[in-house]
Design an enzyme around this catalytic site. Structure first.
Site, PDB file in Angstrom:
ATOM      1  N   TYR A   1     118.339  37.844  11.097  1.00 34.88           N
ATOM      2  CA  TYR A   1     117.316  37.727  12.134  1.00 34.88           C
ATOM      3  C   TYR A   1     117.652  36.581  13.074  1.00 34.88           C
ATOM      4  O   TYR A   1     118.117  35.523  12.673  1.00 34.88           O
ATOM      5  CB  TYR A   1     115.909  37.554  11.541  1.00 34.88           C
TER       6      TYR A   1
ATOM      7  N   GLY B   1     116.066  23.739   4.585  1.00 37.08           N
ATOM      8  CA  GLY B   1     115.615  24.911   5.329  1.00 37.08           C
ATOM      9  C   GLY B   1     114.153  25.261   5.143  1.00 37.08           C
ATOM     10  O   GLY B   1     113.689  26.270   5.693  1.00 37.08           O
TER      11      GLY B   1
ATOM     12  N   HIS C   1     104.672  26.836   8.052  1.00 39.21           N
ATOM     13  CA  HIS C   1     104.454  27.311   9.415  1.00 39.21           C
ATOM     14  C   HIS C   1     103.634  28.599   9.398  1.00 39.21           C
ATOM     15  O   HIS C   1     103.453  29.246   8.359  1.00 39.21           O
ATOM     16  CB  HIS C   1     105.790  27.552  10.123  1.00 39.21           C
TER      17      HIS C   1
ATOM     18  N   CYS D   1     110.222  29.397   3.032  1.00 36.58           N
ATOM     19  CA  CYS D   1     109.175  28.669   3.747  1.00 36.58           C
ATOM     20  C   CYS D   1     107.800  29.015   3.189  1.00 36.58           C
ATOM     21  O   CYS D   1     107.620  30.017   2.490  1.00 36.58           O
ATOM     22  CB  CYS D   1     109.221  29.005   5.235  1.00 36.58           C
TER      23      CYS D   1
END
Length: 389
Positions: free
Chosen positions: A300, A315, A319, A337
C-alpha cells in the site's frame, strides 16, 4: 720597689687600650668598637605564572594564576591571540590574580605582571603559553529542549556524533540532573553515541528539571574534546499513562492512576508476531495531524491517516483508521498500529504529550531494543549496570 713596677705596668696597659680604641674609631657612629656589616640590598618581589612561561598543550579549563611572594601585585594582564584581555581580577590581599573565563582551543596567551617589594621597588615579568589543539570537537545535543513540557516517562538524552566518547566515565562525571523534588534515577549508555538519564519509576507530575553538561574542554578520548557546554530546563506535565492489552480491543487512558478515557481499538494481528502491536513500555515520540503510512512492502502506498501519534521507530503509531471501522473494538487486524475511530483518535491526540508512557501487553512479540527510545524496555537493575561509573 715591687709596688712601683706594678703601678707602672697598669698605666702602660691603660695607655695601650686608649691608643687601640682611638685607632679603631671610624668616626661613623658605629659604637665604641665600630659599626657591623653593611646592610643587604632589598630583594625584588617574586612573580610566578601558572601555566608556566612557555607551557604547551595547556587545558582550556585550567585557570590562569599569577602570584607574588615578598611583595604585592600592582598590575596584571593576560591577553589572547587577538590581543584582547582575559577577564580576571586581583585578590583583595594583592598577592594573586586569577582568570574568570575559559580559554580557547589552540590559542597563544601572553601575560604580564608588575609587583613591588616591601621597599616599594617595582619589577615586571612577562611570558606566554599555548592551549591544546584538539583533533576534533564533536558537538553534543540534549533532549528535551528548553521550556518543553513532557510526559512522565520522558528520558533525558545526550547524543554525540562521530562514534561518541571513549572515556564514558569522564563524560558522566560532567553531567548533572537537578529536580524540584527528589527523584531517583541514573545514566545509562544505550550505544556508543548516546547516554540517557531516566528515573527508576515514572517522573512525579509537575516536577521541574534542570540538566547541565560541562562538556567544553572535556577529553572524550582519541584527541576529541567537547565543543561546548549544554544545558536545558523543562517541566514534567500531568501524569497520563496509556494501557493496551491487545486481546481486549480497547485502549485505556489513565490520569493520576484513575481511568480518564477508554477507546475501542483494533491492534496488530494476533497470529503473526511480525504484525503484532508488541509488548513493552514505550513513549509518545511525536505527533502529526496527518501521517504518511505508505508501506510498499505490504502493498500500500499514498496512505494518509489523521491524528497520528508515533510510539516507536519500529513503525507503531496510534491513529485513526476509519477504513478499518468494522474491526475497531472487536478484531485485531492492523499491521502493528493501534487503530481508533477518528473522533476518538482526535481526543487522544489532543490529550497526549511527548514522553507519555504507552504500556502494551497481551501480544506474542516484544518491542525490539532498536527504537530511538527504548529506555523503559530495560529493567531498572539492568539499567543501572549501563552506567560507566
Amino acid at each position: 720597689m715591687r709596688s712601683q713596677r706594678l703601678f707602672g705596668s697598669v698605666v702602660a696597659l691603660l695607655a695601650s687600650l686608649v691608643l687601640l680604641a682611638a685607632c679603631s674609631d671610624s668616626g661613623d657612629g658605629g659604637g665604641s668598637f665600630g659599626k657591623g656589616p653593611k646592610a643587604q640590598e632589598s630583594l625584588a618581589a617574586k612573580i610566578t605564572f601558572a601555566p608556566a612561561d612557555g607551557a604547551k598543550d595547556v587545558s582550556v579549563l585550567d585557570p590562569v594564576k599569577i602570584t607574588v611572594a615578598g611583595g604585592e601585585l600592582t598590575a596584571a594582564t593576560v591577553t589572547n591571540s587577538e590581543g584582547k584581555p582575559v577577564t580576571g581580577k586581583v585578590a583583595a590581599d594583592k598577592l594573586s590574580w586569577s582568570s574568570a573565563e575559559v580559554l580557547g582551543y589552540g590559542k597563544t596567551y601572553k601575560y604580564s605582571a608588575t609587583a613591588k617589594n616591601e621597599d616599594g621597588e617595582e619589577s615586571t615579568h612577562e611570558g606566554s603559553f599555548t592551549t591544546l589543539a584538539p583533533a576534533s570537537t564533536p558537538r553534543a545535543t540534549v533532549n528535551p529542549g528548553d521550556s518543553a513540557t513532557v510526559g512522565v516517562a520522558m528520558p533525558i538524552s545526550i547524543k554525540f556524533p562521530e562514534g561518541g566518547p571513549t572515556d564514558r566515565a569522564a563524560v558522566e562525571k560532567a553531567l548533572k540532573v537537578e529536580t524540584s523534588q527528589p527523584v531517583e534515577g541514573a545514566w545509562g549508555w544505550l550505544n556508543d553515541g548516546q547516554v540517557d538519564w531516566r528515573p527508576k519509576e515514572y517522573w512525579p507530575a509537575n516536577v521541574q528539571v534542570k540538566v547541565t553538561a560541562k562538556l567544553y574542554g572535556l577529553g572524550y578520548g582519541d584527541g576529541a574534546y567537547g565543543k561546548s557546554d549544554l544545558s536545558t530546563e523543562f517541566t514534567v506535565g500531568r501524569n497520563q499513562v496509556v494501557k493496551i492489552n491487545t486481546p481486549d480491543h480497547k485502549m485505556n487512558v489513565y490520569r493520576d492512576g484513575a481511568l480518564y478515557a477508554s477507546f475501542p481499538s483494533s491492534n496488530g494481528r494476533d497470529a503473526d508476531p511480525n504484525l503484532n502491536t508488541p509488548n513493552g513500555t514505550v513513549i509518545v515520540m511525536s505527533k502529526e495531524p496527518v501521517g504518511d503510512f505508505s508501506n510498499p512492502r505490504y502493498g500500500y502506498t499514498n496512505v494518509k491517516k489523521k491524528w497520528a501519534v508515533r510510539i516507536s521507530n519500529h513503525g507503531e503509531f496510534i491513529h485513526e483508521n476509519e477504513e478499518n471501522h468494522a474491526n475497531i473494538g472487536n478484531t485485531n487486524s492492523s499491521h502493528g498500529c493501534v487503530n481508533l475511530y477518528e473522533s476518538d483518535a482526535k481526543k487522544y491526540f489532543d490529550s497526549a504529550l511527548v514522553g507519555d508512557p504507552v504500556e502494551i501487553t497481551g501480544s506474542k512479540a516484544k518491542f525490539p531494543t532498536t527504537s530511538d527510545v527504548y529506555d523503559w524496555l530495560i529493567p531498572w537493575g539492568q539499567w543501572q549496570t549501563m552506567s560507566a561509573l
